[in-house]
Design a protein around this motif. Structure first.
Motif, PDB file in Angstrom:
ATOM      1  N   PRO A  31     -24.846  14.710  -5.609  1.00 20.50           N
ATOM      2  CA  PRO A  31     -23.739  15.662  -5.801  1.00 20.50           C
ATOM      3  C   PRO A  31     -23.555  16.520  -4.555  1.00 20.50           C
ATOM      4  CG  PRO A  31     -25.696  16.373  -6.997  1.00 20.50           C
ATOM      5  CD  PRO A  31     -25.981  14.986  -6.508  1.00 20.50           C
ATOM      6  N   GLY A  32     -22.302  16.791  -4.230  1.00 22.50           N
ATOM      7  CA  GLY A  32     -21.991  17.573  -3.039  1.00 22.50           C
ATOM      8  C   GLY A  32     -21.803  16.739  -1.787  1.00 22.50           C
ATOM      9  N   TRP A  33     -22.168  15.459  -1.836  1.00 22.55           N
ATOM     10  CA  TRP A  33     -21.974  14.568  -0.697  1.00 22.55           C
ATOM     11  C   TRP A  33     -20.542  14.025  -0.696  1.00 22.55           C
ATOM     12  CZ3 TRP A  33     -26.087  11.209   1.925  1.00 22.55           C
ATOM     13  CH2 TRP A  33     -27.285  11.915   2.080  1.00 22.55           C
ATOM     14  N   ARG A  34     -20.230  13.297   0.353  1.00 22.04           N
ATOM     15  CA  ARG A  34     -18.963  12.570   0.436  1.00 22.04           C
ATOM     16  C   ARG A  34     -19.255  11.079   0.304  1.00 22.04           C
ATOM     17  NH1 ARG A  34     -15.442  14.101   5.451  1.00 22.04           N
ATOM     18  NH2 ARG A  34     -15.481  16.040   4.240  1.00 22.04           N
ATOM     19  N   LEU A  35     -18.421  10.380  -0.451  1.00 20.09           N
ATOM     20  CA  LEU A  35     -18.544   8.931  -0.616  1.00 20.09           C
ATOM     21  C   LEU A  35     -17.339   8.261   0.028  1.00 20.09           C
ATOM     22  CD1 LEU A  35     -19.694   6.283  -1.867  1.00 20.09           C
ATOM     23  CD2 LEU A  35     -18.424   6.866  -3.959  1.00 20.09           C
ATOM     24  N   ALA A  36     -17.590   7.248   0.841  1.00 20.70           N
ATOM     25  CA  ALA A  36     -16.515   6.463   1.466  1.00 20.70           C
ATOM     26  C   ALA A  36     -16.791   4.989   1.200  1.00 20.70           C
ATOM     27  CB  ALA A  36     -16.450   6.736   2.966  1.00 20.70           C
ATOM     28  N   VAL A  37     -15.810   4.301   0.648  1.00 23.09           N
ATOM     29  CA  VAL A  37     -15.963   2.893   0.289  1.00 23.09           C
ATOM     30  C   VAL A  37     -14.890   2.092   1.009  1.00 23.09           C
ATOM     31  CG1 VAL A  37     -15.997   1.204  -1.589  1.00 23.09           C
ATOM     32  CG2 VAL A  37     -16.907   3.512  -1.969  1.00 23.09           C
ATOM     33  N   PHE A  38     -15.329   1.151   1.842  1.00 27.71           N
ATOM     34  CA  PHE A  38     -14.395   0.263   2.543  1.00 27.71           C
ATOM     35  C   PHE A  38     -14.336  -1.044   1.768  1.00 27.71           C
ATOM     36  CE2 PHE A  38     -13.461  -2.692   6.228  1.00 27.71           C
ATOM     37  CZ  PHE A  38     -12.140  -2.304   6.339  1.00 27.71           C
ATOM     38  N   THR A  39     -13.147  -1.376   1.266  1.00 26.03           N
ATOM     39  CA  THR A  39     -13.055  -2.487   0.328  1.00 26.03           C
ATOM     40  C   THR A  39     -11.800  -3.317   0.529  1.00 26.03           C
ATOM     41  OG1 THR A  39     -12.858  -3.040  -2.030  1.00 26.03           O
ATOM     42  CG2 THR A  39     -12.032  -0.887  -1.355  1.00 26.03           C
ATOM     43  N   GLY A  40     -11.953  -4.605   0.344  1.00 23.32           N
ATOM     44  CA  GLY A  40     -10.815  -5.512   0.320  1.00 23.32           C
ATOM     45  C   GLY A  40     -10.269  -5.682  -1.077  1.00 23.32           C
ATOM     46  N   ALA A  41     -10.875  -4.989  -2.055  1.00 26.71           N
ATOM     47  CA  ALA A  41     -10.409  -5.030  -3.447  1.00 26.71           C
ATOM     48  C   ALA A  41     -10.203  -3.605  -3.935  1.00 26.71           C
ATOM     49  CB  ALA A  41     -11.421  -5.768  -4.324  1.00 26.71           C
ATOM     50  N   PRO A  42      -9.245  -2.862  -3.345  1.00 28.88           N
ATOM     51  CA  PRO A  42      -9.079  -1.445  -3.696  1.00 28.88           C
ATOM     52  C   PRO A  42      -8.721  -1.225  -5.159  1.00 28.88           C
ATOM     53  CG  PRO A  42      -7.217  -2.223  -2.386  1.00 28.88           C
ATOM     54  CD  PRO A  42      -8.255  -3.298  -2.345  1.00 28.88           C
ATOM     55  N   GLY A  43      -8.181  -2.266  -5.802  1.00 26.49           N
ATOM     56  CA  GLY A  43      -7.836  -2.122  -7.210  1.00 26.49           C
ATOM     57  C   GLY A  43      -9.023  -1.873  -8.099  1.00 26.49           C
ATOM     58  N   VAL A  44     -10.221  -2.205  -7.634  1.00 27.05           N
ATOM     59  CA  VAL A  44     -11.425  -1.999  -8.435  1.00 27.05           C
ATOM     60  C   VAL A  44     -11.989  -0.600  -8.203  1.00 27.05           C
ATOM     61  CG1 VAL A  44     -13.610  -3.090  -9.121  1.00 27.05           C
ATOM     62  CG2 VAL A  44     -11.849  -4.453  -8.046  1.00 27.05           C
ATOM     63  N   GLY A  45     -11.395   0.149  -7.282  1.00 27.50           N
ATOM     64  CA  GLY A  45     -11.925   1.463  -6.932  1.00 27.50           C
ATOM     65  C   GLY A  45     -12.013   2.421  -8.099  1.00 27.50           C
ATOM     66  N   HIS A  46     -11.124   2.256  -9.086  1.00 26.75           N
ATOM     67  CA  HIS A  46     -11.140   3.179 -10.232  1.00 26.75           C
ATOM     68  C   HIS A  46     -12.455   3.096 -10.997  1.00 26.75           C
ATOM     69  CE1 HIS A  46     -10.689   0.162 -13.465  1.00 26.75           C
ATOM     70  NE2 HIS A  46     -10.023  -0.523 -12.557  1.00 26.75           N
ATOM     71  N   ALA A  47     -13.145   1.926 -10.899  1.00 28.22           N
ATOM     72  CA  ALA A  47     -14.402   1.759 -11.635  1.00 28.22           C
ATOM     73  C   ALA A  47     -15.496   2.685 -11.114  1.00 28.22           C
ATOM     74  CB  ALA A  47     -14.867   0.303 -11.542  1.00 28.22           C
ATOM     75  N   ILE A  48     -15.320   3.256  -9.913  1.00 24.74           N
ATOM     76  CA  ILE A  48     -16.316   4.178  -9.366  1.00 24.74           C
ATOM     77  C   ILE A  48     -16.417   5.438 -10.220  1.00 24.74           C
ATOM     78  CG2 ILE A  48     -16.814   5.671  -7.369  1.00 24.74           C
ATOM     79  CD1 ILE A  48     -15.696   3.405  -5.599  1.00 24.74           C
ATOM     80  N   GLY A  49     -15.319   5.778 -10.887  1.00 21.29           N
ATOM     81  CA  GLY A  49     -15.346   6.946 -11.760  1.00 21.29           C
ATOM     82  C   GLY A  49     -15.103   8.257 -11.057  1.00 21.29           C
ATOM     83  N   LEU A  50     -14.588   8.204  -9.827  1.00 22.76           N
ATOM     84  CA  LEU A  50     -14.210   9.391  -9.074  1.00 22.76           C
ATOM     85  C   LEU A  50     -12.771   9.238  -8.601  1.00 22.76           C
ATOM     86  CD1 LEU A  50     -17.408   9.823  -6.863  1.00 22.76           C
ATOM     87  CD2 LEU A  50     -16.701  11.381  -8.686  1.00 22.76           C
TER      88      LEU A  50
END
Length: 732
Positions: free
Chosen positions: A352-371
């Protein structure tokens, strides 16, 4: 020092970051270009770009522009350059030639002409001359052709600058070093590192991200460990200047490493790629930072995502940056949402308090991260479109379906997962029913889904074993972030629901078009393939243009033509790719003439007819402005039994005088077309302007029948206003 011009190349999507970086080296920005920037400065700034750029691929010293409208002009222009300033008479060189035009359709031919010009300029009377060496040249000559101009220069880089020298082995789907650096910059890593924040990549592969993060935080020049540059044996090289820059870089690296307060961690569940990452770490000179150091440590170890835990010594702030698998195979893609969900759970629980960065070729699945992602950057991993999604790991960013405050008065909110499941079920149902219908009809292309659910405003079309997805532009009343999230959900669902690979799906945004924008080129993939419709073969291309080469809604009109054209002369005005002409030819038309003002679509129509083995003498395709052609008296000598005219709603093409407005101009177009129609012939007139109203004068002048309902096939019944269509005959 004199002022020089440089063209600096980079991965696609990184241009603006590169421009800022170059200006930091003392270079003046002249202009941005696709996958690069043009800058101006002295040789020292050019050297600094080679040594310090974390983003560039190549730094090219521009020598000038050459007329390349013919091979001979190119040769003369290159020969006029004083090559003795750049290459020894007995030296070795190679030519890196990119681009084509009508005169130079082969890059090998273009490279040969450049080579000949350089050799002939330097050749001595005794026959001494430079030689070609593609492996270890003294100089690499860069020749970049765009239309009729050749940009000619000397590549100061040698090998691409993304090759830092530490990575000689590769893990699965390796990330290039300069793209990794771009991700770090977009994620705000320099600011986090300056504040002493730590770095973690829980799926690090061969370790590129933690290594680049460490080199950036320690202020080590990315080119410091390279053994060779393109300028090393260049005649204009200034060794003393270069050595001063190297000395400065070494001092900065020593100070930066001592001052670094961050720690760097990489994990991966694959032991073999972890071993590769550790060897990369050693070659990068970062192994020694691990022993006996609390800060500045770089650690790569074998650990699965499920085993991810926070170490007690980690800082309260930091960056998690990772490049998860894209799920290129169907079997992998089914588990992507689960993987992204686990990633989100672990980060929320541990950091908590960190930053998360995800580089993805499937951005549609990004919602599954829950943020909730607060920023998205469009980039490319090689040729693969991808996105960098940024998240703040805090309670305010958690996406959870909220319970209604007054049950019984407000309907429960549908969760993202439920909504996606409903969409998936609709696609499967439509594919089953419409797929069976299409097979019985003998067609491979049909509309599967047309905004059936208001939450997913898409048009989804089937083209054989491929899928074309068009996103309707959301109205201004719809929140842009919500629209992006729903599109991401849809794109994540479509491949699984339709049992296709992600490569077989193309997505575009559909907006109101003006002029000829619907015909303008969007890409240059050249990805043409053949589909079948009622016994006709037709070429389509889902990627390169907004439209695909086949208007699916006009399928019934084309089939009607095919069944009623035998023995007749057929005219196709505004013919586009000539699909209706193919149906006419297959249906037995004795002759046909197809007209369009686009060279691209005239060629496409000719290829469609050839694909069906039609006689080009009987079935002609010509480039012409249909409005001008209809107005000329010479056209009156040829009459037709069946005419199909489907003009654009508006057109302001540079090849056409004036502007076509179908509501204003249709009466004149119809009257002129009727002048070419045989006495017992038929004009099929159609357009897709939703507010169109046929001129009453035409109804009084001719026999007019509105046949629109009969031209709407089963797959377009949700959208019956997609076009209007009339049969027009001479009065009886």
């Amino acid at each position: 020092m004199s002022t020089l011009n440089f063209f600096v190349t980079c991965p696609k999507g990184v241009e603006y970051l590169l421009a800022d970086e170059m200006q930091g080296f003392g270079l003046e920005l002249l202009r941005n270009a696709p996958a690069g920037v043009w800058v101006q400065g002295d040789l020292q700034a050019g050297y600094r770009a080679c040594l310090w750029s974390r983003l560039a691929n190549r730094v090219i010293l521009n020598l000038g522009e050459v007329d390349a409208t013919s091979g001979d002009r190119l040769y003369e222009g290159v020969r006029n350059i004083d090559w003795a300033e750049h290459l020894a008479v007995s030296g070795r060189f190679k030519v890196a030639f990119v681009g084509q035009n009508d005169a130079l359709r082969n890059t090998q031919y273009g490279a040969q002409r450049v080579k000949d010009a350089v050799v002939d300029r330097l050749r001595l009377d005794d026959g001494t001359r430079p030689s070609i060496d593609t492996d270890t040249p003294d100089v690499i000559i860069s020749a970049r052709l765009h239309r009729g101009i050749l940009q000619i220069g000397v590549d100061l880089s040698g090998d691409s600058l993304h090759k830092r020298g530490y990575r000689t082995e590769k893990g699965a789907a390796p990330l290039k070093e300069n793209l990794a650096a771009a991700l770090l910059l977009r994620s705000g890593w320099p600011e986090i590192a300056a504040a002493g924040g730590d770095f973690v990549d829980p799926m690090c592969g061969s370790g590129t991200l933690p290594i680049e993060a460490a080199l950036m935080a320690m202020d080590e020049a990315p080119g410091l460990r390279r053994q060779q540059f393109g300028f090393s044996r260049w005649q204009g090289h200034q060794p003393e200047l270069w050595q001063r820059l190297l000395h400065e870089a070494n001092e900065r690296a020593e100070l930066g490493r001592a001052a670094c307060k961050s720690r760097f961690y990489g994990y991966d569940q694959d032991a073999s790629v972890v071993t590769t990452a550790q060897r990369n770490l050693h070659r990068a000179g970062l192994t020694g930072a691990v022993t006996g150091a609390v800060t500045g440590a770089v650690t790569v170890s074998c650990r699965s995502l499920d085993e991810f835990t926070r170490e007690p010594s980690w800082n309260d702030q930091g960056l998690v940056l990772t490049n998860p698998p894209y799920g290129e195979r169907l079997s992998e893609r089914k588990h992507l949402a689960e993987l992204y969900q686990r990633l989100g759970e672990q980060v929320k629980a541990n950091l908590p308090g960190w930053r998360l960065a995800v580089f993805t070729g499937a951005p549609g699945v990004g919602h599954a991260i829950g943020l909730r992602s607060y920023k998205q950057y469009k980039l490319f991993n090689g040729k693969l479109p991808a996105q960098l999604l940024l998240f703040q790991v805090d309670e305010a960013s958690v996406t959870v379906a909220r319970e209604p405050s007054a049950p019984g008065h407000v309907a429960p909110k549908v969760s993202n997962t439920d909504r996606a499941n409903m969409f998936s079920n609709r696609l499967r149902k439509n594919r089953k029913t419409l797929g069976q219908w299409a097979r019985k009809q003998g067609i491979e292309c049909y509309r599967l889904y047309d905004a059936d659910m208001p939450e997913f405003a898409l048009a989804i079309d089937i083209y054989g074993d491929r899928v074309h997805v068009q996103e309707y532009a959301p109205p201004k009343t719809v929140d842009a972030r919500s629209a992006r999230e729903r599109l991401a959900e849809a794109l994540a669902v479509i491949p699984t629901a339709l049992d296709i690979s992600s490569d077989a799906m193309v997505c575009k945004q559909r907006q109101r078009q003006s002029g000829v924008s619907q015909y303008e080129k969007q890409d240059a993939s050249g990805d043409f393939f053949t589909v079948h419709e009622h016994g006709c073969k037709l070429k389509v291309n889902l990627r390169d243009y907004l439209d695909t080469g086949l208007f699916l809604d006009h399928r019934p009109v084309r089939y009607w033509v095919q069944k009623n054209v035998a023995g007749k002369r057929f005219l196709n005005l505004f013919c586009y790719t000539g699909a209706a002409s193919v149906h006419a030819a297959v249906g037995g038309a004795v002759s046909s003439l197809s007209l369009d003002m686009s060279k691209t679509y005239v060629k496409w129509a000719q290829e469609n007819l050839a694909l069906n083995h039609m006689d080009t003498r009987a079935h002609r395709v010509e480039q012409a402005d249909c409005i001008e052609w209809l107005a000329t008296g010479s056209a009156l000598s040829e009459q037709f039994d069946l005419i199909f005219m489907d003009p654009p709603t508006f057109s302001n093409s540079a090849r056409m005088e004036g502007v076509l407005d179908i509501q204003r101009d249709h009466r004149q177009l119809v009257e002129q077309a009727m002048a070419r129609l045989a006495p017992d012939g038929l004009l099929i007139f159609s357009n897709n302007f939703r507010r169109f109203r046929l001129d009453d004068a035409l109804i009084a002048q001719f026999q007019v029948e509105d046949v629109s309902p009969a031209t709407i096939d089963r797959d377009f019944q949700r959208n019956p206003r997609i076009h209007r269509c009339w049969h027009i005959r001479h009065p009886g």
